[in-house]
Design a protein around this motif. Structure first.
Motif, PDB file in Angstrom:
ATOM      1  N   ILE A 179      35.831  44.958  34.827  1.00 11.59           N
ATOM      2  CA  ILE A 179      34.514  45.305  35.356  1.00 11.59           C
ATOM      3  C   ILE A 179      34.688  46.020  36.683  1.00 11.59           C
ATOM      4  O   ILE A 179      35.149  45.432  37.661  1.00 11.59           O
ATOM      5  N   ASN A 180      34.339  47.287  36.698  1.00  9.16           N
ATOM      6  CA  ASN A 180      34.422  48.082  37.921  1.00  9.16           C
ATOM      7  C   ASN A 180      33.102  47.960  38.676  1.00  9.16           C
ATOM      8  O   ASN A 180      32.303  48.881  38.755  1.00  9.16           O
ATOM      9  N   GLY A 181      32.865  46.768  39.204  1.00 11.26           N
ATOM     10  CA  GLY A 181      31.626  46.460  39.887  1.00 11.26           C
ATOM     11  C   GLY A 181      31.579  44.988  40.212  1.00 11.26           C
ATOM     12  O   GLY A 181      32.595  44.285  40.158  1.00 11.26           O
ATOM     13  N   SER A 182      30.391  44.484  40.543  1.00 16.00           N
ATOM     14  CA  SER A 182      30.199  43.072  40.867  1.00 16.00           C
ATOM     15  C   SER A 182      29.396  42.383  39.771  1.00 16.00           C
ATOM     16  O   SER A 182      28.733  43.036  38.960  1.00 16.00           O
ATOM     17  N   VAL A 183      29.457  41.052  39.743  1.00 14.13           N
ATOM     18  CA  VAL A 183      28.731  40.272  38.742  1.00 14.13           C
ATOM     19  C   VAL A 183      27.989  39.134  39.424  1.00 14.13           C
ATOM     20  O   VAL A 183      28.297  38.754  40.553  1.00 14.13           O
ATOM     21  N   ASP A 184      27.033  38.570  38.694  1.00 12.33           N
ATOM     22  CA  ASP A 184      26.227  37.470  39.233  1.00 12.33           C
ATOM     23  C   ASP A 184      26.840  36.125  38.826  1.00 12.33           C
ATOM     24  O   ASP A 184      28.041  36.038  38.612  1.00 12.33           O
ATOM     25  N   ASN A 185      26.038  35.108  38.665  1.00  6.83           N
ATOM     26  CA  ASN A 185      26.515  33.739  38.461  1.00  6.83           C
ATOM     27  C   ASN A 185      27.132  33.506  37.079  1.00  6.83           C
ATOM     28  O   ASN A 185      26.834  34.203  36.120  1.00  6.83           O
ATOM     29  N   GLY A 222      37.127  40.982  45.072  1.00  8.61           N
ATOM     30  CA  GLY A 222      36.213  40.754  46.189  1.00  8.61           C
ATOM     31  C   GLY A 222      36.022  39.280  46.484  1.00  8.61           C
ATOM     32  O   GLY A 222      36.952  38.481  46.405  1.00  8.61           O
ATOM     33  N   HIS A 223      34.780  38.917  46.837  1.00  5.59           N
ATOM     34  CA  HIS A 223      34.436  37.547  47.200  1.00  5.59           C
ATOM     35  C   HIS A 223      33.810  36.816  46.017  1.00  5.59           C
ATOM     36  O   HIS A 223      33.374  37.429  45.041  1.00  5.59           O
ATOM     37  N   ALA A 224      33.739  35.495  46.119  1.00  5.97           N
ATOM     38  CA  ALA A 224      33.091  34.665  45.106  1.00  5.97           C
ATOM     39  C   ALA A 224      32.208  33.641  45.806  1.00  5.97           C
ATOM     40  O   ALA A 224      32.441  33.278  46.958  1.00  5.97           O
ATOM     41  N   GLY A 225      31.201  33.138  45.060  1.00  5.30           N
ATOM     42  CA  GLY A 225      30.232  32.224  45.647  1.00  5.30           C
ATOM     43  C   GLY A 225      30.637  30.758  45.577  1.00  5.30           C
ATOM     44  O   GLY A 225      31.811  30.411  45.608  1.00  5.30           O
ATOM     45  N   ASP A 226      29.636  29.895  45.460  1.00  4.90           N
ATOM     46  CA  ASP A 226      29.846  28.442  45.469  1.00  4.90           C
ATOM     47  C   ASP A 226      30.302  27.932  44.099  1.00  4.90           C
ATOM     48  O   ASP A 226      30.093  28.572  43.075  1.00  4.90           O
ATOM     49  N   PHE A 227      30.900  26.747  44.110  1.00  9.16           N
ATOM     50  CA  PHE A 227      31.277  26.002  42.902  1.00  9.16           C
ATOM     51  C   PHE A 227      32.226  26.775  41.989  1.00  9.16           C
ATOM     52  O   PHE A 227      32.169  26.651  40.773  1.00  9.16           O
ATOM     53  N   LEU A 228      33.102  27.547  42.549  1.00 12.43           N
ATOM     54  CA  LEU A 228      34.126  28.202  41.742  1.00 12.43           C
ATOM     55  C   LEU A 228      35.076  27.162  41.158  1.00 12.43           C
ATOM     56  O   LEU A 228      35.521  26.257  41.855  1.00 12.43           O
ATOM     57  N   GLY A 229      35.372  27.260  39.861  1.00 12.99           N
ATOM     58  CA  GLY A 229      36.316  26.341  39.233  1.00 12.99           C
ATOM     59  C   GLY A 229      35.796  24.927  39.087  1.00 12.99           C
ATOM     60  O   GLY A 229      36.589  23.993  38.937  1.00 12.99           O
ATOM     61  N   CYS A 230      34.487  24.740  39.085  1.00 13.43           N
ATOM     62  CA  CYS A 230      33.920  23.405  38.915  1.00 13.43           C
ATOM     63  C   CYS A 230      34.253  22.877  37.514  1.00 13.43           C
ATOM     64  O   CYS A 230      34.012  23.547  36.519  1.00 13.43           O
ATOM     65  N   GLU A 286      41.409  37.622  29.475  1.00 14.71           N
ATOM     66  CA  GLU A 286      41.608  38.050  30.853  1.00 14.71           C
ATOM     67  C   GLU A 286      40.374  38.785  31.354  1.00 14.71           C
ATOM     68  O   GLU A 286      39.847  39.664  30.679  1.00 14.71           O
ATOM     69  N   ILE A 287      39.940  38.430  32.568  1.00 18.47           N
ATOM     70  CA  ILE A 287      38.789  39.068  33.204  1.00 18.47           C
ATOM     71  C   ILE A 287      39.233  39.619  34.552  1.00 18.47           C
ATOM     72  O   ILE A 287      39.817  38.899  35.356  1.00 18.47           O
ATOM     73  N   TYR A 288      38.935  40.897  34.793  1.00 22.49           N
ATOM     74  CA  TYR A 288      39.232  41.536  36.071  1.00 22.49           C
ATOM     75  C   TYR A 288      37.928  42.061  36.664  1.00 22.49           C
ATOM     76  O   TYR A 288      37.217  42.839  36.020  1.00 22.49           O
ATOM     77  N   VAL A 289      37.614  41.663  37.883  1.00 25.18           N
ATOM     78  CA  VAL A 289      36.398  42.119  38.565  1.00 25.18           C
ATOM     79  C   VAL A 289      36.806  42.828  39.852  1.00 25.18           C
ATOM     80  O   VAL A 289      37.433  42.226  40.725  1.00 25.18           O
ATOM     81  N   LYS A 290      36.451  44.101  39.953  1.00 21.92           N
ATOM     82  CA  LYS A 290      36.814  44.877  41.147  1.00 21.92           C
ATOM     83  C   LYS A 290      35.939  44.530  42.351  1.00 21.92           C
ATOM     84  O   LYS A 290      36.369  44.679  43.491  1.00 21.92           O
ATOM     85  N   GLY A 291      34.717  44.078  42.088  1.00 23.96           N
ATOM     86  CA  GLY A 291      33.799  43.751  43.173  1.00 23.96           C
ATOM     87  C   GLY A 291      33.739  42.253  43.444  1.00 23.96           C
ATOM     88  O   GLY A 291      34.752  41.563  43.435  1.00 23.96           O
ATOM     89  N   ASN A 292      32.516  41.764  43.681  1.00 22.15           N
ATOM     90  CA  ASN A 292      32.296  40.359  43.998  1.00 22.15           C
ATOM     91  C   ASN A 292      31.746  39.601  42.797  1.00 22.15           C
ATOM     92  O   ASN A 292      31.281  40.200  41.827  1.00 22.15           O
TER      93      ASN A 292
END
Length: 273
Positions: free
Chosen positions: A107-113, A154-162, A123-129
């Motif tokens: 994904i050449n961009g960012s994604v939501d929750n 990029g960055h990631a939000g809360d509860f990653l890997g919960c 495999e998932i690759y995210v270029k953005g956040n």
């Protein structure tokens, strides 16, 4: 094998694209792809009405799908995805790669929750956040990611890997609160900062902290001590270097156990200068 290029004709406010994953199982031709049902503004439509479709032959072991023109209102893309390669050149919405089985999605961009929530492989690759709940359990479920790999530049939000049970998550930016909350197993590599309550109630698994930062750890830890490399760790370093160009180097690590209040045996490895 075939290469399929889908270009969105006109943007709208809500797409449910989960049925696009049917492309993994059908014979690839113009008719079959155009008849795949998708939901727009919660009304049934099909791919042929909303996307232009171009199909060509390629020399590859897997089919390749390219999607252009999506936006943050495109949800559930990559649902239960398997075997094929998917390339997306835009931002996306929520529940991307939910329950992914195998294959590769870039994904050449960012994604939501809920990126990669409950995925079991691939495999998932995210270029953005990425938003909250990366590789985590879905609402009302206590089983998170069960396999596969997620790499976020990029960055990631809360509860990653919960509730993560197996797999690998790599975040090159910052992460939010409650990262690896109730982690059951698996590996998470964090390159920059994290917020409060890292590893809270983790049972097993490994968290790598590459920034030398040990503040805001929520797990009740035993006293830190030097980490002695196991054979697994040596092979794991070679794997990261060969596949992701991530070099853990020959740095020393300090190891802390996870949440001892719940008899946790997970570990937090902090890279030393």
């Amino acid at each position: 094998m075939k290469k399929v290029i889908l270009k969105l004709k006109n943007p709208v406010n809500h797409y449910d694209l989960r049925n696009l994953s049917i492309i993994n199982t059908i014979e690839i031709n113009q008719k079959n792809i155009s008849q795949i049902k998708i939901y727009v503004n919660r009304k049934e439509s099909n791919v042929g009405k909303l996307f232009s479709i171009k199909i060509s032959k390629i020399k590859s072991e897997t089919n390749e799908i390219e999607i252009h023109g999506c936006n943050k209102f495109c949800h559930y893309l990559g649902y239960a995805w398997k075997k094929d390669k998917l390339f997306v050149n835009s931002n996306l919405g929520s529940n991307i790669c939910y329950k992914m089985i195998s294959g590769e999605i870039k994904i050449n961009g960012s994604v939501d929750n809920f990126l990669g929530a409950e995925m079991s492989g691939g495999e998932i690759y995210v270029k953005g956040n990425a938003g909250n709940f990366v590789g985590s359990s879905y609402l009302g479920v206590k089983q998170g990611m069960k396999g596969g790999e997620i790499i976020i530049d990029g960055h990631a939000g809360d509860f990653l890997g919960c509730f993560i049970r197996r797999g690998l998550i790599i975040v090159k930016g910052n992460v939010g609160r409650f990262c690896c909350f109730k982690m059951i197993a698996g590996n998470v590599i964090l390159f920059k900062s994290f917020k409060s309550s890292l590893g809270l109630s983790m049972k097993r698994g490994t968290i790598f902290l590459m920034s030398h930062d040990i503040k805001n750890i929520g797990a009740r830890r035993s006293k830190s001590f030097d980490f002695v490399e196991s054979i697994f760790f040596k092979y794991f370093k070679k794997y990261l270097k060969s596949k992701f160009s991530i070099n853990l180097g020959n740095n020393k690590y300090k190891r802390s156990y996870g949440d001892r209040s719940i008899n946790g045996i997970g570990e937090i490895l902090v890279r030393q200068n």
